[in-house]
Write an enzyme that holds these catalytic residues in place. Structure first.
Site, mmCIF file in Angstrom:
data_model
loop_
_atom_site.group_PDB
_atom_site.id
_atom_site.type_symbol
_atom_site.label_atom_id
_atom_site.label_comp_id
_atom_site.label_asym_id
_atom_site.label_seq_id
_atom_site.Cartn_x
_atom_site.Cartn_y
_atom_site.Cartn_z
ATOM 1 N N LYS A 13 4.562 -14.983 2.218
ATOM 2 C CA LYS A 13 5.574 -15.257 3.240
ATOM 3 C C LYS A 13 5.047 -14.935 4.639
ATOM 4 O O LYS A 13 5.213 -15.711 5.571
ATOM 5 C CB LYS A 13 6.852 -14.438 2.983
ATOM 6 C CG LYS A 13 7.521 -14.732 1.647
ATOM 7 C CD LYS A 13 8.831 -13.980 1.481
ATOM 8 C CE LYS A 13 8.718 -12.467 1.435
ATOM 9 N NZ LYS A 13 7.953 -11.938 0.288
ATOM 10 N N ARG A 88 17.601 -10.150 1.371
ATOM 11 C CA ARG A 88 17.046 -9.650 0.107
ATOM 12 C C ARG A 88 18.100 -9.625 -0.986
ATOM 13 O O ARG A 88 17.770 -9.345 -2.132
ATOM 14 C CB ARG A 88 16.586 -8.198 0.276
ATOM 15 C CG ARG A 88 15.255 -7.913 0.956
ATOM 16 C CD ARG A 88 14.063 -8.400 0.211
ATOM 17 N NE ARG A 88 12.934 -7.518 0.099
ATOM 18 C CZ ARG A 88 11.912 -7.455 0.955
ATOM 19 N NH1 ARG A 88 11.870 -8.197 2.035
ATOM 20 N NH2 ARG A 88 10.891 -6.651 0.718
ATOM 21 N N ARG A 127 -4.791 -6.618 -1.065
ATOM 22 C CA ARG A 127 -4.694 -7.186 0.290
ATOM 23 C C ARG A 127 -4.811 -6.130 1.388
ATOM 24 O O ARG A 127 -4.477 -4.957 1.195
ATOM 25 C CB ARG A 127 -3.409 -7.998 0.459
ATOM 26 C CG ARG A 127 -2.148 -7.184 0.426
ATOM 27 C CD ARG A 127 -0.939 -8.094 0.524
ATOM 28 N NE ARG A 127 0.299 -7.363 0.423
ATOM 29 C CZ ARG A 127 1.508 -7.906 0.513
ATOM 30 N NH1 ARG A 127 1.651 -9.195 0.703
ATOM 31 N NH2 ARG A 127 2.591 -7.163 0.423
ATOM 32 N N ARG A 161 -1.118 -1.486 3.094
ATOM 33 C CA ARG A 161 0.244 -0.971 3.061
ATOM 34 C C ARG A 161 0.390 0.101 1.998
ATOM 35 O O ARG A 161 -0.137 -0.032 0.906
ATOM 36 C CB ARG A 161 1.219 -2.118 2.768
ATOM 37 C CG ARG A 161 1.404 -3.013 3.960
ATOM 38 C CD ARG A 161 2.195 -4.236 3.628
ATOM 39 N NE ARG A 161 3.377 -3.972 2.793
ATOM 40 C CZ ARG A 161 4.319 -4.880 2.583
ATOM 41 N NH1 ARG A 161 4.227 -6.081 3.136
ATOM 42 N NH2 ARG A 161 5.351 -4.607 1.817
ATOM 43 N N ARG A 172 9.431 -3.156 -6.581
ATOM 44 C CA ARG A 172 9.711 -4.277 -5.670
ATOM 45 C C ARG A 172 9.953 -5.571 -6.454
ATOM 46 O O ARG A 172 10.824 -6.360 -6.104
ATOM 47 C CB ARG A 172 8.554 -4.451 -4.667
ATOM 48 C CG ARG A 172 8.517 -3.316 -3.640
ATOM 49 C CD ARG A 172 7.146 -3.150 -3.014
ATOM 50 N NE ARG A 172 6.769 -4.247 -2.166
ATOM 51 C CZ ARG A 172 5.488 -4.516 -1.827
ATOM 52 N NH1 ARG A 172 4.497 -3.766 -2.280
ATOM 53 N NH2 ARG A 172 5.220 -5.522 -1.027
HETATM 54 P P1 AMP Z 1 8.197 -6.494 2.979
HETATM 55 O O1 AMP Z 1 7.195 -6.305 4.081
HETATM 56 O O2 AMP Z 1 9.116 -7.650 3.220
HETATM 57 O O3 AMP Z 1 7.552 -6.544 1.618
HETATM 58 O O4 AMP Z 1 9.116 -5.210 2.986
HETATM 59 C C1 AMP Z 1 8.583 -3.934 2.747
HETATM 60 C C2 AMP Z 1 9.698 -2.958 2.425
HETATM 61 O O5 AMP Z 1 10.587 -2.864 3.558
HETATM 62 C C3 AMP Z 1 10.598 -3.353 1.269
HETATM 63 O O6 AMP Z 1 10.066 -2.980 0.007
HETATM 64 C C4 AMP Z 1 11.879 -2.572 1.602
HETATM 65 O O7 AMP Z 1 11.713 -1.192 1.342
HETATM 66 C C5 AMP Z 1 11.935 -2.733 3.119
HETATM 67 N N1 AMP Z 1 12.657 -3.976 3.503
HETATM 68 C C6 AMP Z 1 12.137 -5.042 4.160
HETATM 69 N N2 AMP Z 1 13.064 -5.993 4.339
HETATM 70 C C7 AMP Z 1 14.198 -5.505 3.781
HETATM 71 C C8 AMP Z 1 15.523 -6.010 3.615
HETATM 72 N N3 AMP Z 1 15.862 -7.233 4.072
HETATM 73 N N4 AMP Z 1 16.425 -5.232 2.991
HETATM 74 C C9 AMP Z 1 16.112 -4.000 2.546
HETATM 75 N N5 AMP Z 1 14.891 -3.458 2.643
HETATM 76 C C10 AMP Z 1 13.939 -4.197 3.251
#
Ligand code: AMP
Length: 216
Positions: A13, A88, A127, A161, A172
């Site tokens: 994404k 989400r 990554r 990360r 996740r």
């Molecule tokens: P991502 O970079 O999108 O994989 O997000 C990393 C982490 O940020 C996720 O595993 C959640 O802990 C938090 N996070 C990101 N976006 C959201 C969201 N829309 N709702 C809740 N937690 C989020």
């Protein structure tokens, strides 16, 4: 036309949001990136989100909605945006709908990146990104042309990360399947879902997205 990118962790994404930003001038809004910035800056939100994110769990809907609302308010009306990592769950999707309506914005399409679970573990655990420009790399699939030097900006520092490990990824993925995947039907039923094969290479996925958008 404003967009949402949907897909499991590691589907690409972030990569495709950056491609669309370059190709079509979109502003990418990634809730994960916004939260990681908040952690790096040591803000209140960042302090509270840190352990939740490290465990691969979801930050509260209220915090997310507030963060996105602020970012949308900082855009000019002619700037189109891509939401990456939000919504989400169904509650966030409803909140995004109401928020966009209240701000006089419309959602154009939702793009799903389809990737099988067994590919995600390898994609995510290998990554890393350039600290300076955010360009993405992978231990197996995409190393910098010159070792230790970013192809895009020449930067020499990279980061991984903290939630890109097998344990957090398990959490996740489970959340993706139970809470996020139901959004596919939510948007499909409204005729807003475009689905592309996220297992192709990044150039091919970008082409599929361009074609899908051109076909609207
Ligand atoms: P991502 O970079 O999108 O994989 O997000 C990393 C982490 O940020 C996720 O595993 C959640 O802990 C938090 N996070 C990101 N976006 C959201 C969201 N829309 N709702 C809740 N937690 C989020």
């Amino acid at each position: 036309m404003n967009l949402i990118l949907l897909g499991p962790p590691g589907a690409g994404k972030g990569t495709q949001a950056l491609r669309l930003a370059e190709a079509r001038g979109y502003v990418p809004l990634s809730t994960g990136d916004i939260l990681r910035e908040a952690i790096a800056e040591g803000t209140d939100v960042g302090r509270r989100a840190k352990s939740v994110m490290a465990a691969g769990e979801l930050v509260s809907d209220e915090v997310i909605v507030e963060l996105i609302s602020e970012r949308l308010d900082s855009l000019t009306p002619d700037q189109a945006f891509i939401l990456d990592g939000v919504p989400r769950n169904i509650a966030q999707a409803d909140a995004v709908d109401s928020m966009l309506a209240a701000k006089g914005r419309r959602l154009g399409a939702v793009i799903e990146l389809r990737v099988d679970d067994d590919q995600l573990v390898e994609r995510v655990t290998g990554r890393f990104t350039c600290t300076q420009c955010g360009a993405g790399y992978h231990d197996t699939f995409r190393l910098p042309r010159q070792e230790g030097v970013c192809d895009a900006c020449g930067g020499t520092e990279f980061r991984r990360r903290s939630d890109d490990n097998a344990d957090a990824l398990g959490a996740r993925l489970e959340i993706y399947h139970t809470q996020t995947a139901p959004l596919l039907d939510y948007y499909r039923n409204r005729g807003e879902l475009l689905s592309v094969d996220g297992m192709a290479d990044a150039d091919d996925v970008a082409r599929q997205i361009e074609e899908a958008l051109d076909g609207l």
